[in-house]
Write a protein that holds these residues in place. Structure first.
Motif, PDB file in Angstrom:
ATOM      1  N   THR A  21       0.842  -1.197   0.000  1.00 58.78           N
ATOM      2  CA  THR A  21       0.000   0.000   0.000  1.00 58.78           C
ATOM      3  C   THR A  21       0.875   1.243   0.000  1.00 58.78           C
ATOM      4  O   THR A  21       1.745   1.396   0.861  1.00 58.78           O
ATOM      5  CB  THR A  21      -0.921   0.028   1.234  1.00 58.78           C
ATOM      6  OG1 THR A  21      -1.755  -1.140   1.215  1.00 58.78           O
ATOM      7  CG2 THR A  21      -1.792   1.270   1.239  1.00 58.78           C
ATOM      8  N   THR A  22       0.627   2.138  -0.946  1.00 58.50           N
ATOM      9  CA  THR A  22       1.380   3.394  -1.010  1.00 58.50           C
ATOM     10  C   THR A  22       0.488   4.617  -0.870  1.00 58.50           C
ATOM     11  O   THR A  22       0.989   5.740  -0.841  1.00 58.50           O
ATOM     12  CB  THR A  22       2.167   3.495  -2.332  1.00 58.50           C
ATOM     13  OG1 THR A  22       1.261   3.393  -3.440  1.00 58.50           O
ATOM     14  CG2 THR A  22       3.220   2.391  -2.427  1.00 58.50           C
ATOM     15  N   ALA A  23      -0.841   4.416  -0.785  1.00 55.19           N
ATOM     16  CA  ALA A  23      -1.746   5.552  -0.603  1.00 55.19           C
ATOM     17  C   ALA A  23      -3.025   5.085   0.087  1.00 55.19           C
ATOM     18  O   ALA A  23      -3.512   3.984  -0.160  1.00 55.19           O
ATOM     19  CB  ALA A  23      -2.082   6.226  -1.936  1.00 55.19           C
ATOM     20  N   ILE A  24      -3.551   5.951   0.955  1.00 52.01           N
ATOM     21  CA  ILE A  24      -4.809   5.714   1.655  1.00 52.01           C
ATOM     22  C   ILE A  24      -5.641   6.990   1.562  1.00 52.01           C
ATOM     23  O   ILE A  24      -5.123   8.098   1.739  1.00 52.01           O
ATOM     24  CB  ILE A  24      -4.568   5.355   3.135  1.00 52.01           C
ATOM     25  CG1 ILE A  24      -3.906   3.978   3.262  1.00 52.01           C
ATOM     26  CG2 ILE A  24      -5.860   5.392   3.945  1.00 52.01           C
ATOM     27  CD1 ILE A  24      -3.425   3.653   4.664  1.00 52.01           C
ATOM     28  N   PHE A  25      -6.928   6.828   1.289  1.00 53.65           N
ATOM     29  CA  PHE A  25      -7.856   7.956   1.272  1.00 53.65           C
ATOM     30  C   PHE A  25      -8.671   7.859   2.555  1.00 53.65           C
ATOM     31  O   PHE A  25      -9.540   6.990   2.693  1.00 53.65           O
ATOM     32  CB  PHE A  25      -8.734   7.912   0.022  1.00 53.65           C
ATOM     33  CG  PHE A  25      -7.925   8.044  -1.243  1.00 53.65           C
ATOM     34  CD1 PHE A  25      -7.782   9.274  -1.863  1.00 53.65           C
ATOM     35  CD2 PHE A  25      -7.277   6.945  -1.796  1.00 53.65           C
ATOM     36  CE1 PHE A  25      -7.020   9.412  -3.021  1.00 53.65           C
ATOM     37  CE2 PHE A  25      -6.514   7.059  -2.947  1.00 53.65           C
ATOM     38  CZ  PHE A  25      -6.387   8.298  -3.558  1.00 53.65           C
ATOM     39  N   ALA A  26      -8.361   8.723   3.497  1.00 54.26           N
ATOM     40  CA  ALA A  26      -8.869   8.595   4.864  1.00 54.26           C
ATOM     41  C   ALA A  26      -9.980   9.591   5.138  1.00 54.26           C
ATOM     42  O   ALA A  26      -9.957  10.732   4.663  1.00 54.26           O
ATOM     43  CB  ALA A  26      -7.732   8.813   5.862  1.00 54.26           C
ATOM     44  N   ASP A  27     -10.938   9.143   5.936  1.00 54.12           N
ATOM     45  CA  ASP A  27     -12.003   9.997   6.454  1.00 54.12           C
ATOM     46  C   ASP A  27     -11.818  10.058   7.966  1.00 54.12           C
ATOM     47  O   ASP A  27     -12.149   9.106   8.668  1.00 54.12           O
ATOM     48  CB  ASP A  27     -13.365   9.407   6.092  1.00 54.12           C
ATOM     49  CG  ASP A  27     -14.529  10.146   6.769  1.00 54.12           C
ATOM     50  OD1 ASP A  27     -14.283  11.204   7.382  1.00 54.12           O
ATOM     51  OD2 ASP A  27     -15.667   9.657   6.674  1.00 54.12           O
TER      52      ASP A  27
END
Length: 489
Positions: free
Chosen positions: A92-98
């Protein structure tokens, strides 16, 4: 840019070349033998290149870095730096977080902390601003955020838009604060949260500019949303497991409209099963081609969020790359982030962790009460019971005969009907909700937690009032957390 152009043309040596690999082309679905030339953190070219700094892929696969399109970091119980270290080894190189959970406790301060703590990590953590703080007027939260309070965060580079619009009744009713938030984020990504919404109400919800949904539990629900233009996020996390039900919906025509996401992933699952690598393996196990499954955690996700320079192995894209020794199952040999090797041979080389502390620990303000506050007088007739559904966050509404002792309704572990309590902990209002739940399987004692979506009051379930009360008190005494109690200990 000129340096990148010169490198692509072969007029200057790349900073790094990955040689002898098989590139997963997420545009065409092909696997191509070629070198990848990297310049200043960007991919300069795909073809035949040489450089004094070279990595021999040895025939292994070269993939874009994996991207989780919807995740609440808080559910992992890890600070962003520790989470980055955990998922990096999984590709994993990116996470879209809330940051919806911390914001419901701490408001704008929680968002600021998440942005600060997630900066300069080898995993890009993009933020979508929480749309529903509070999540509902039926519960007391620790904060309230208006459109005006959210808008200043739009100036931050990693803030992309508005996170899941949970209050779909508010959208449909034309609630002024909800419409103000949607209007303030016009032109930005607005993600959805609309379980079981259908027909004209679904049309209205989508017409408001909301373009995705991660709450689908059945194929017909997902198909209707897909037909109306939604990007479907197939969720497979700790609490909600929808991948096996929904993945048969994916076909050669519509596969660009799906992403694989985790939503809420607890640390034991992250350790034992992995992250997006596990979801790709599951999808492949259900008959999806490996490259197609990888597209659902790379290019599809990037394009949904309007990012045009990540998610593929191609010139002008960021050099966020994986070297995979196997596709079935996914095995990550090395991770290259912004042109630098950050994981290889089972070792994280640079996790970028920094000691960022929250300036406020949040509130743990419980108005004093005694065990008698948990008593439910018997009024005769049936009682309403929340019926848990395994591997889902949807519940059933049940009517059951009560177990009665000394004029009060009590837990009945033999029928798996247990008392459930929610104790307000933000503002010391003294509000306590008490009900009954079936499906926990607890035989004795009680458990309690202040990690309780979405307002994060203290929630407890138990087989008797004494342990139930003690479990709540233990969470308050330690300033928040999770506890298990048996016979008062």
């Amino acid at each position: 840019m000129n340096r990148l152009i010169q490198t692509a043309r072969g007029e200057r040596a790349p900073d790094l070349v990955i040689k002898g690999g098989r590139i997963l082309d997420v545009f065409t679905g092909e696997i191509i033998r070629a070198d990848v030339a990297v310049c200043n953190g960007w991919i300069a070219g795909v073809g035949s290149y040489d450089s004094p700094a070279a990595i021999d892929a040895g025939g292994d696969f070269i993939s874009p870095g994996f991207m989780d399109g919807h995740m609440h970091l808080e559910s992992t119980l890890l600070a962003p730096g520790a989470l980055a270290r955990a998922v990096l080894s999984r590709g994993t190189t990116a996470i879209f977080a809330d940051p919806h959970e911390i914001a419901n406790c701490m408001g704008a301060e929680g968002i600021r902390f998440m942005l600060e703590a997630s900066a300069d990590l080898p995993v890009d953590i993009y933020v979508l601003l929480p749309s529903c703080v509070p999540a509902t007027g039926l519960e007391t939260s620790g904060a309230s955020l208006s459109a005006a309070e959210l808008k200043p965060f739009l100036r931050k580079r990693r803030v992309l838009g508005l996170a899941e619009m949970m209050n779909y009744p508010g959208v449909l009713a034309g609630s002024a604060p909800i419409l103000e938030k949607l209007g303030a984020f016009g032109g930005r990504t607005c993600d959805g949260h609309a379980p079981l919404l259908t027909g004209r109400d679904l049309n209205a919800y989508i017409a408001a500019g909301i373009r995705s949904d991660h709450e689908c539990t059945g194929q017909e629900e997902a198909r209707e949303k897909l037909r109306l233009g939604m990007h479907i996020m197939i969720r497979q996390g700790t609490q909600a497991k929808n991948l096996k039900e929904l993945i048969p919906l994916v076909n050669a025509i519509n596969n660009r409209r799906f992403s694989l996401v985790t939503d809420d992933l607890h640390p034991h699952d992250l350790m034992a099963k992995g992250h997006l690598d596990h979801l790709v393996d599951m999808a492949v196990g259900e008959g999806v081609a490996p490259l197609e499954a990888i597209r659902m955690v790379t290019l599809n996700t990037a394009e949904h969020f309007g990012l045009r320079d990540v998610g593929a192995v191609a010139p002008g894209y960021r050099a966020d790359l994986l070297i995979l020794s196997s596709l079935e199952p996914v095995r990550v040999r090395s991770v290259i982030k912004d042109g630098r090797v950050v994981f290889t041979a089972g070792t994280v080389i640079d996790d970028g962790r920094r000691g960022v502390e929250c300036r406020s620990g949040g509130a743990m303000n419980v108005r004093p009460f005694g065990p008698e506050a948990l008593r439910v007088p018997c009024e005769g007739g049936s009682i309403r019971v929340i019926g848990l559904v395994p591997d889902q966050i949807l519940t059933r509404s049940l009517l059951c005969e009560p177990a009665v002792h000394a004029g009060a309704v009590v837990s009945d572990p033999r029928r798996d009907i247990l008392k459930l309590a929610v104790v307000e902990r933000h503002r010391a209002t003294g509000r306590i909700g008490v009900g009954f739940v079936q499906g926990f399987g607890l035989k004795e004692g009680a458990i309690a937690s202040s990690v309780a979506h979405d307002s994060h009051n203290i929630i407890a379930v138990g087989c008797d009032d004494g342990d139930l009360y003690r479990a709540v008190m233990a969470v308050e005494e330690m300033g928040g957390g999770l506890t298990a109690v048996l016979n008062g200990e």
